[in-house]
Design a protein around this motif. Structure first.
Motif, PDB file in Angstrom:
ATOM      1  N   ALA A  30      -0.239  -0.197 -10.087  1.00 40.91           N
ATOM      2  CA  ALA A  30       0.086   0.028  -8.673  1.00 40.91           C
ATOM      3  C   ALA A  30      -0.774  -0.889  -7.804  1.00 40.91           C
ATOM      4  N   ASP A  31      -0.288  -1.206  -6.630  1.00 45.61           N
ATOM      5  CA  ASP A  31      -0.971  -2.128  -5.718  1.00 45.61           C
ATOM      6  C   ASP A  31      -1.298  -1.397  -4.410  1.00 45.61           C
ATOM      7  N   ARG A  86      -0.436  -3.243  -1.136  1.00 50.52           N
ATOM      8  CA  ARG A  86       0.990  -3.140  -0.838  1.00 50.52           C
ATOM      9  C   ARG A  86       1.301  -1.727  -0.320  1.00 50.52           C
ATOM     10  N   GLY A  87       0.588  -0.733  -0.857  1.00 49.84           N
ATOM     11  CA  GLY A  87       0.761   0.645  -0.399  1.00 49.84           C
ATOM     12  C   GLY A  87       0.434   0.797   1.078  1.00 49.84           C
ATOM     13  N   ASP A 112       2.559   2.690  -5.194  1.00 47.51           N
ATOM     14  CA  ASP A 112       1.658   1.846  -4.401  1.00 47.51           C
ATOM     15  C   ASP A 112       1.031   2.640  -3.256  1.00 47.51           C
TER      16      ASP A 112
END
Length: 118
Positions: free
Chosen positions: A25-26, A29-30, A107
């Motif tokens: 997960a990023d 970006r979240g 994210d």
């Protein structure tokens, strides 16, 4: 021997929080997704300067909370489901269903779990 009441108190006294990491997960970006979805209209979220809503409560210490929305275990799989479609889990919630995909919700969860309650 500890009775039922004693066992319950021991369980409640344990405030340790397991790590909540989402492989792949990023979080950056979240944060962008949080801003694009307008989550700040209802929640105070570190990293989101405006709007700074108060209806849904602050999310700055979400990683330390045992429960999501006061009723669901704060685990990544539950958080992702909540972020995608909260009304499906709790029809009486004021939080709307989002248009987030599974990966986008991962994210967003990664970002929320990265926040400290300082």
């Amino acid at each position: 021997m500890i009775g039922l009441a004693g066992a319950t108190l021991v369980a409640c006294a344990d405030k340790s929080v397991p790590p909540r990491q989402l492989a792949g997960a990023d979080a950056a970006r979240g944060l962008k997704l949080i801003q694009a979805e307008g989550c700040g209209a209802c929640h105070r979220i570190p990293g989101v300067k405006w709007p700074r809503g108060a209806v849904g409560g602050p999310l700055d210490d979400l990683s330390t909370q045992a429960l999501i929305a006061g009723r669901f275990p704060n685990r990544p799989d539950v958080m992702i489901a909540w972020l995608r479609d909260a009304p499906a889990m709790s029809p009486d919630t004021a939080m709307p269903a989002s248009g987030l995909t599974q990966d986008q919700a991962r994210d967003v969860a990664a970002y929320l779990y990265s926040l400290d309650a300082d």
